[in-house]
Design an enzyme around this catalytic site. Structure first.
Site, PDB file in Angstrom:
ATOM      1  N   CYS A   2       2.896  26.411  -9.760  1.00 10.52           N
ATOM      2  CA  CYS A   2       2.303  27.585  -9.892  1.00 10.52           C
ATOM      3  C   CYS A   2       1.714  28.008 -11.210  1.00 10.52           C
ATOM      4  CB  CYS A   2       3.140  28.911  -9.692  1.00 10.52           C
ATOM      5  SG  CYS A   2       3.750  28.957  -8.028  1.00 10.52           S
ATOM      6  N   ARG A  29      -1.379  22.956 -11.214  1.00  7.48           N
ATOM      7  CA  ARG A  29       0.132  23.497 -11.329  1.00  7.48           C
ATOM      8  C   ARG A  29       0.459  23.875  -9.749  1.00  7.48           C
ATOM      9  NH1 ARG A  29       2.510  24.331 -16.110  1.00  7.48           N
ATOM     10  NH2 ARG A  29       3.838  25.559 -15.104  1.00  7.48           N
ATOM     11  N   TRP A  76       1.975  27.365  -5.785  1.00  6.16           N
ATOM     12  CA  TRP A  76       2.615  26.122  -4.970  1.00  6.16           C
ATOM     13  C   TRP A  76       3.592  26.516  -4.326  1.00  6.16           C
ATOM     14  CZ3 TRP A  76       7.223  23.419  -4.784  1.00  6.16           C
ATOM     15  CH2 TRP A  76       7.214  22.106  -4.214  1.00  6.16           C
ATOM     16  N   GLY A 103       8.168  30.383 -10.792  1.00  2.00           N
ATOM     17  CA  GLY A 103       9.669  30.202 -10.933  1.00  2.00           C
ATOM     18  C   GLY A 103      10.503  30.497  -9.638  1.00  2.00           C
ATOM     19  N   GLU A 484       5.603   2.252 -10.492  1.00  4.37           N
ATOM     20  CA  GLU A 484       4.551   3.152 -10.664  1.00  4.37           C
ATOM     21  C   GLU A 484       2.899   3.087 -10.161  1.00  4.37           C
ATOM     22  OE1 GLU A 484       4.283   5.838 -11.918  1.00  4.37           O
ATOM     23  OE2 GLU A 484       2.088   6.123 -12.762  1.00  4.37           O
ATOM     24  N   LYS A 488       1.476   5.792  -7.423  1.00  7.13           N
ATOM     25  CA  LYS A 488      -0.006   6.179  -7.578  1.00  7.13           C
ATOM     26  C   LYS A 488      -0.574   6.116  -6.104  1.00  7.13           C
ATOM     27  CE  LYS A 488       0.016   8.058 -10.502  1.00  7.13           C
ATOM     28  NZ  LYS A 488       1.144   8.130 -11.378  1.00  7.13           N
ATOM     29  N   GLU A 491       0.694   8.834  -4.010  1.00 11.33           N
ATOM     30  CA  GLU A 491       0.227  10.107  -4.425  1.00 11.33           C
ATOM     31  C   GLU A 491      -0.963  10.618  -3.970  1.00 11.33           C
ATOM     32  OE1 GLU A 491       2.415  11.761  -8.255  1.00 11.33           O
ATOM     33  OE2 GLU A 491       1.309  10.108  -8.495  1.00 11.33           O
ATOM     34  N   HIS A 507      15.863  -9.203   1.197  1.00  3.70           N
ATOM     35  CA  HIS A 507      17.184  -8.130   1.698  1.00  3.70           C
ATOM     36  C   HIS A 507      17.116  -7.066   2.700  1.00  3.70           C
ATOM     37  CE1 HIS A 507      19.721 -10.818  -0.687  1.00  3.70           C
ATOM     38  NE2 HIS A 507      18.876 -10.651  -1.803  1.00  3.70           N
ATOM     39  N   LYS A 610       1.722  19.501 -10.686  1.00  8.21           N
ATOM     40  CA  LYS A 610       1.830  18.407 -11.474  1.00  8.21           C
ATOM     41  C   LYS A 610       3.235  18.663 -12.547  1.00  8.21           C
ATOM     42  CE  LYS A 610      -0.692  16.335 -15.203  1.00  8.21           C
ATOM     43  NZ  LYS A 610      -0.537  14.901 -14.690  1.00  8.21           N
TER      44      LYS A 610
HETATM   45  C1  AGP Z   1       3.177  11.505 -11.471  1.00  9.33           C
HETATM   46  O1  AGP Z   1       1.950  11.130 -11.101  1.00  9.33           O
HETATM   47  C2  AGP Z   1       3.697  12.779 -10.689  1.00  9.33           C
HETATM   48  N1  AGP Z   1       3.054  13.830 -10.645  1.00  9.33           N
HETATM   49  C3  AGP Z   1       5.284  13.211 -10.954  1.00  9.33           C
HETATM   50  O2  AGP Z   1       5.929  12.076 -10.276  1.00  9.33           O
HETATM   51  C4  AGP Z   1       5.509  13.212 -12.293  1.00  9.33           C
HETATM   52  O3  AGP Z   1       5.388  12.329 -13.128  1.00  9.33           O
HETATM   53  C5  AGP Z   1       6.901  14.118 -12.435  1.00  9.33           C
HETATM   54  O4  AGP Z   1       6.821  15.105 -11.627  1.00  9.33           O
HETATM   55  C6  AGP Z   1       7.453  14.239 -13.956  1.00  9.33           C
HETATM   56  O5  AGP Z   1       6.779  15.199 -14.557  1.00  9.33           O
HETATM   57  P1  AGP Z   1       7.075  15.277 -16.097  1.00  9.33           P
HETATM   58  O6  AGP Z   1       6.685  13.696 -16.450  1.00  9.33           O
HETATM   59  O7  AGP Z   1       6.088  16.465 -16.483  1.00  9.33           O
HETATM   60  O8  AGP Z   1       8.417  15.471 -16.224  1.00  9.33           O
END
Ligand code: AGP
Length: 615
Positions: A2, A29, A76, A103, A484, A488, A491, A507, A610
């Site tokens: 949010c 957000r 969100w 929150g 990572e 990506k 996501e 395994h 985010k």
């Molecule tokens: C990354 O592409 C994501 N948006 C997510 O995994 C992010 O890295 C995670 O929520 C951690 O966020 P931060 O680095 O702000 O703590």
């Protein structure tokens, strides 16, 4: 989770356009619904929609609305579906109080029941709605607006960043914070702004006040007064922080998406991050050298940056670093957190609830624990709860999927690793200089890669479009890159991926491989290379379609691969250690184009926000 934006001005202005722009800058957000409340002549007008922010303009022509006060929210969803009626702002029974919230109010069920018994009518399923009703109740009992907000917040447990306005106090807006960020910007004598994050107020001011936990601010046009929620009587004096980011940093500047822009900004993010103060890097290194035990913790992309950094640091430090996802930190270490430990916490936003909870829990254990934080955000919660922190210099990242901030985190950890090598003097001065020289070359390597390969990566994606499942496999330090890179693709392109150790994939996961199953191998020519060749053959023998990310001079894995992506870097140990930095842009680009291929918006992946400020 949010985004909140608020503005109060001395004069009437086209407030609709400003409020809309404000929440658009916070759209990363949350983007499942939104709403705006305007105040004009002592009357509140509220407009809400479900879906993307543009819907509110299309439905209500928000830009045409004028007034002197607005609060706005992009959501969100946590409690209640992303419908119009669950969107913020929420109001009390009289419609005179409007409030936006980021929150979770954990005890909202008890409070809602209590308020319903008193006759309050609720319009939504949210936890937030209890707040305006409680304020209404306190106002009815004679409290002032400020007292009513303070009394309300004292009854709540959980996390909040709020902005609230009251029709009978048209020249005032109240904002407050507990564990959910609020920043305040002032145009002296004219306007005051509040927002969940800096980019929303950057067009108006670069000097901003960062609200701390349990603080409340009364905003009037061009001024702000700060109070502690526990002791609301005495004003607190706060100093503003100067933000170095420019407005342009938070704009698309001709790129189709923020994600692509931010990938192309990686060389600059690295060059800036390499200029972090030497004393800060040295301080981190000294703490790690003297620590009895070391943990590293983070979430998502930051966790994978931590995995890469852990390899780099261990390489020179010669001590084990335990990496634990922040959400499981406490569960793993309950009763086992060692005295004199150092915890490295990594977070782009510095606001991830689980990361903050992990370090606060460790700090409260009274075991002489030192917290070293790496974050991209000045004044974030992580900086407040840590003993020492380093701010990465990636600049604002608007795309929900982290790209340049991942690179800046790994660069920071690489600097700490090399500082340890320097202090320990176990690496020859010549080799040490070779490592530093490789580190300084990383932005050029990425620039050359992007220049030569962007169209090629796009072409590869077009041919892979039909696939739904992927493996990302690697060994050693490149497991971080595999995880990572896979995250990506998951996501932004909604593909199912498994980012895994190439050795361990035998395994279990290998049972999924059939003719044409795509497997992406991350294969720098390091000490794991020969064994990785064997793993490539195992997967190829079962019909796997092999895509490998290799250095330009590579031969063996290239011959075994159906497709190769070639990184222009020398095949030496100095560069291999830094391959999590130089190899990742290829995978970020691949994911970006895969999202476009599937008609998805790479800047706003489904269901994601985010900054995750809930547990
Ligand atoms: C990354 O592409 C994501 N948006 C997510 O995994 C992010 O890295 C995670 O929520 C951690 O966020 P931060 O680095 O702000 O703590």
């Amino acid at each position: 989770m949010c985004g909140i934006f608020g503005l109060i001005s001395k004069e009437n202005l086209e407030i609709g356009e400003i409020a809309l722009e404000g929440i658009k800058r916070l759209e990363y957000r949350g983007y499942d619904s939104c709403g705006i409340c305007f105040q004009n002549g002592g009357k509140l007008t509220i407009r809400k929609v479900s879906g993307k922010i543009n819907n509110i303009q299309e439905k209500f022509n928000i830009k045409s609305l004028s007034g002197h006060l607005a609060i706005a929210h992009t959501r969100w969803a946590t409690h209640g579906a992303p419908t119009e009626y669950n969107s913020h702002p929420h109001t009390d029974c009289t419609g005179e109080i409007a409030l936006v919230h980021n929150g979770i109010i954990e005890n909202f069920m008890e409070l809602k029941k209590e308020l319903q018994e008193k006759g309050h009518q609720f319009q939504s399923e949210t936890d937030t709605e209890i707040l305006p009703h409680l304020i209404e109740d306190f106002l009815k009992n004679g409290a002032s607006f400020k007292e009513a907000v303070i009394k309300t917040l004292k009854r709540c447990t959980g996390a909040y960043g709020i902005a609230v306005c009251y029709a009978k106090k048209p020249d005032m807006m109240i904002v407050a914070r507990k564990e959910s960020p609020i920043v305040i910007g002032i145009e002296e004598g004219k306007k005051s702004y509040c927002a969940s994050d800096i980019p929303a107020i950057l067009p108006y001011t670069r000097s901003c006040y960062i609200l701390e936990d349990d603080e409340l601010a009364i905003l009037q046009p061009g001024e702000a007064k700060f109070y502690n929620i526990e002791n609301g009587m005495n004003e607190i004096l706060k100093e503003p922080e100067y933000i170095k980011w420019s407005v342009d940093d938070a704009q698309k500047n001709g790129y189709e998406h923020f994600m692509l822009k931010e990938i192309f900004e990686e060389p600059r993010a690295i060059r800036n991050t390499l200029n972090i103060k030497k004393e800060d890097i040295e301080l981190f290194a000294q703490h790690l050298l003297s620590a009895d035990h070391i943990y590293i913790t983070a979430a998502g992309t930051s966790y994978y940056a931590s995995l890469a950094g852990k390899y780099m640091i261990t390489n020179f430090l010669g001590k084990y670093i335990q990496s634990i996802e922040c959400s499981e930190f406490q569960n793993n270490l309950q009763g086992a957190l060692e005295e004199n430990s150092v915890i490295i916490a990594v977070s782009q936003s510095g606001e991830t609830a689980d990361t903050i909870e992990a370090i606060r829990w460790a700090k409260n254990a009274q075991k002489n624990i030192k917290i070293l934080a790496i974050t991209n955000i000045v004044g974030s919660s992580l900086t407040r709860y840590s003993d020492h922190f380093i701010i990465t210099r990636a600049g604002p990242e608007i795309g929900v999927a982290s790209t340049k901030t991942y690179i800046a985190q790994v660069i920071t950890l690489a600097l700490v690793a090399l500082e340890i090598a320097k202090i320990k003097q176990e690496v020859s001065p010549e080799d040490l200089e070779n490592y530093y020289s490789a580190l300084r070359s990383t932005p050029t390597i990425i620039e050359q890669f992007l220049e030569k390969n962007t169209a090629y990566v796009k072409h590869i994606v077009t041919n892979l479009e039909k696939n739904i499942n992927y493996f990302f496999l690697a060994r050693g330090i490149s497991i971080a890159t595999a995880k990572e890179g896979g995250l990506k693709l998951k996501e932004v392109a909604c593909r199912f991926i498994e980012g895994y150790s190439a050795a361990h994939a035998k395994h279990g996961p290998i049972s999924l491989v059939r003719e044409g199953f795509p497997i992406i191998f991350i294969a720098p020519p390091d000490e794991t290379y020969e064994r990785l060749v064997g793993n490539v053959m195992e997967f190829k023998a079962r019909g796997g379609f092999i895509i490998s990310v290799v250095v330009e001079s590579d031969k063996k894995i290239t011959e075994l691969s159906d497709v190769t992506i070639r990184i222009p870097q020398p095949p030496t140990q100095f560069y291999n250690l830094l391959s999590p930095i130089t190899f990742i842009p290829a995978l970020q680009l691949l994911s970006y184009y895969a999202a476009l291929e599937h008609d998805l918006d790479p800047d706003k992946p489904l269901n994601l926000a985010k900054t995750v400020t809930v547990h």
